[in-house]
Design a protein around this motif. Sequence first.
Motif, PDB file in Angstrom:
ATOM      1  N   ALA A   1      87.030 -35.162 -42.964  1.00 35.55           N
ATOM      2  CA  ALA A   1      86.296 -34.232 -42.107  1.00 35.55           C
ATOM      3  C   ALA A   1      84.957 -33.843 -42.714  1.00 35.55           C
ATOM      4  CB  ALA A   1      87.140 -32.979 -41.858  1.00 35.55           C
ATOM      5  N   GLY A   2      84.864 -33.883 -44.037  1.00 30.61           N
ATOM      6  CA  GLY A   2      83.649 -33.467 -44.719  1.00 30.61           C
ATOM      7  C   GLY A   2      82.647 -34.569 -44.979  1.00 30.61           C
ATOM      8  N   MET A   3      82.904 -35.778 -44.493  1.00 34.25           N
ATOM      9  CA  MET A   3      81.998 -36.886 -44.794  1.00 34.25           C
ATOM     10  C   MET A   3      80.548 -36.657 -44.362  1.00 34.25           C
ATOM     11  SD  MET A   3      83.230 -39.139 -46.736  1.00 34.25           S
ATOM     12  CE  MET A   3      82.047 -40.476 -46.504  1.00 34.25           C
ATOM     13  N   PRO A   4      80.278 -36.002 -43.224  1.00 39.08           N
ATOM     14  CA  PRO A   4      78.870 -35.731 -42.906  1.00 39.08           C
ATOM     15  C   PRO A   4      78.180 -34.887 -43.969  1.00 39.08           C
ATOM     16  CG  PRO A   4      80.226 -35.494 -40.942  1.00 39.08           C
ATOM     17  CD  PRO A   4      81.179 -35.656 -42.090  1.00 39.08           C
ATOM     18  N   ASP A   5      78.892 -33.905 -44.530  1.00 40.35           N
ATOM     19  CA  ASP A   5      78.309 -33.088 -45.599  1.00 40.35           C
ATOM     20  C   ASP A   5      78.173 -33.880 -46.890  1.00 40.35           C
ATOM     21  OD1 ASP A   5      77.970 -30.728 -44.155  1.00 40.35           O
ATOM     22  OD2 ASP A   5      80.011 -30.056 -44.545  1.00 40.35           O
ATOM     23  N   ILE A   6      79.172 -34.708 -47.200  1.00 41.04           N
ATOM     24  CA  ILE A   6      79.138 -35.492 -48.436  1.00 41.04           C
ATOM     25  C   ILE A   6      77.978 -36.483 -48.419  1.00 41.04           C
ATOM     26  CG2 ILE A   6      80.399 -37.206 -49.810  1.00 41.04           C
ATOM     27  CD1 ILE A   6      82.995 -35.791 -48.839  1.00 41.04           C
ATOM     28  N   GLY A   7      77.778 -37.134 -47.294  1.00 35.40           N
ATOM     29  CA  GLY A   7      76.677 -38.086 -47.181  1.00 35.40           C
ATOM     30  C   GLY A   7      75.321 -37.423 -47.059  1.00 35.40           C
ATOM     31  N   GLY A   8      75.330 -36.155 -46.668  1.00 35.76           N
ATOM     32  CA  GLY A   8      74.075 -35.455 -46.437  1.00 35.76           C
ATOM     33  C   GLY A   8      73.553 -34.740 -47.664  1.00 35.76           C
ATOM     34  N   TRP A   9      72.530 -33.940 -47.436  1.00 34.34           N
ATOM     35  CA  TRP A   9      71.966 -33.086 -48.480  1.00 34.34           C
ATOM     36  C   TRP A   9      71.414 -31.841 -47.802  1.00 34.34           C
ATOM     37  CZ3 TRP A   9      72.229 -31.938 -53.325  1.00 34.34           C
ATOM     38  CH2 TRP A   9      71.254 -31.114 -53.907  1.00 34.34           C
ATOM     39  N   PRO A  10      71.887 -30.659 -48.188  1.00 34.13           N
ATOM     40  CA  PRO A  10      71.436 -29.438 -47.526  1.00 34.13           C
ATOM     41  C   PRO A  10      70.038 -29.044 -47.965  1.00 34.13           C
ATOM     42  CG  PRO A  10      72.914 -28.902 -49.331  1.00 34.13           C
ATOM     43  CD  PRO A  10      72.887 -30.410 -49.233  1.00 34.13           C
ATOM     44  N   ASP A  11      69.397 -28.221 -47.159  1.00 33.99           N
ATOM     45  CA  ASP A  11      68.071 -27.709 -47.497  1.00 33.99           C
ATOM     46  C   ASP A  11      68.256 -26.491 -48.394  1.00 33.99           C
ATOM     47  OD1 ASP A  11      65.409 -27.129 -47.621  1.00 33.99           O
ATOM     48  OD2 ASP A  11      65.289 -26.255 -45.609  1.00 33.99           O
ATOM     49  N   LEU A  12      68.376 -26.742 -49.695  1.00 31.34           N
ATOM     50  CA  LEU A  12      68.660 -25.677 -50.646  1.00 31.34           C
ATOM     51  C   LEU A  12      67.359 -25.056 -51.150  1.00 31.34           C
ATOM     52  CD1 LEU A  12      71.454 -27.438 -52.730  1.00 31.34           C
ATOM     53  CD2 LEU A  12      71.747 -25.693 -50.964  1.00 31.34           C
ATOM     54  N   PRO A  13      67.347 -23.750 -51.344  1.00 30.82           N
ATOM     55  CA  PRO A  13      66.137 -23.097 -51.848  1.00 30.82           C
ATOM     56  C   PRO A  13      65.999 -23.280 -53.354  1.00 30.82           C
ATOM     57  CG  PRO A  13      67.874 -21.471 -51.544  1.00 30.82           C
ATOM     58  CD  PRO A  13      68.423 -22.777 -51.031  1.00 30.82           C
ATOM     59  N   GLY A  14      64.806 -22.957 -53.844  1.00 33.67           N
ATOM     60  CA  GLY A  14      64.589 -22.908 -55.280  1.00 33.67           C
ATOM     61  C   GLY A  14      64.270 -24.254 -55.894  1.00 33.67           C
TER      62      GLY A  14
END
Length: 254
Positions: A180-193
Motif C-alpha cells: 500500500a505504501g509503494m507510491p510513498d516509497i518510490g516518491g520523495w516528499p517536499d521536505l523543508p530545510g
Amino acid sequence: MKLNVTEMGEGAPVVLLHGLLGAGQNFGAVQKALAADGFRVLALDLRNHGASPHAEGMGYADMAADVAETLRAEGAWPAAIIGHSMGGKVAMALALAEGAGVSRLLVADIAPVTYPSPLFNAYIAAMRAIPLRPGLTRREADAALVAAVPAAPLRAFLLQNLVFTSDPPAWRIGLEAIAAGMPDIGGWPDLPGRYDGPVLVLAGETSDYVQPEHWPIFQRLFPAAERAKIAAGHWLHAENPQAFLAAVRGFLTA
C-alpha cells in the motif's frame, strides 16, 4: 515507533539503514568490519521490515521519526547515518528533519527524487501471490517467484522475509502495508530545510539510480555534498563490499 536494532562494537555510533524488502542483517559484513574499526555500529530494521513492528504508512517523515526515536532510546544520538536505496531516502529525511542528530550522512545509490517502481511492484505482487499453505517448501515458494523474479540471488533475497518454521509459512514483514505504501516509497516528499553537515553520495557505476540531473537537488538540500562512484550496480555494498567499505571508512574518518 521503536525499531529492532542489531548492535556491534564500541565507539562513535554509525547507523546502517537497509533498502526496500531488506533488513539490517543485509549489512552484516559491513557491520562487522566497521565494528572492528572501533565504531559502535547499529543496523536497524525499518518499519514493516525485519523484526521491527508493523504499521500503516511508509512515508519518509514517519520512517525518519522511527529512526530518531530509536537512536535516542539507544543513546546513539547524534550518529553517522549510512542508508542504501529506500534507507538512503530515510537517512536524507532524517538529516533534513533533525540535522543535529546526524553527524555525517552517506547516501548509497539513491537520490531525493521520485522513481518509477514497476519492478518492485511486480516483485511484491509475486510475493503476495505465493499460496501460504501448510507444508509449503522453500523450493515451491522459489518456483512461484521465477516468472516475476528470474534472478536466483534476488529470489533468495526476497524469500529471506518468509518464515518457514511456522506452519503455514508466514511473511515476517508487513507485506500489505509495504504494498500500500509503494507510491510513498518510490516518491520523495517536499521536505523543508537543508542539512549542512558532511554528505557523501556514493553511486554504483553501472546503476542508473543517481543521474547528473539529480545533482542540483542534492546541492540545494545538502550544500556540502560530495559524490563518488564504485564499480558496482545498485546493490553496491553486496556487489563490491571491499570498495564500499573503503569509501565508507574514508568518509567516516575524513
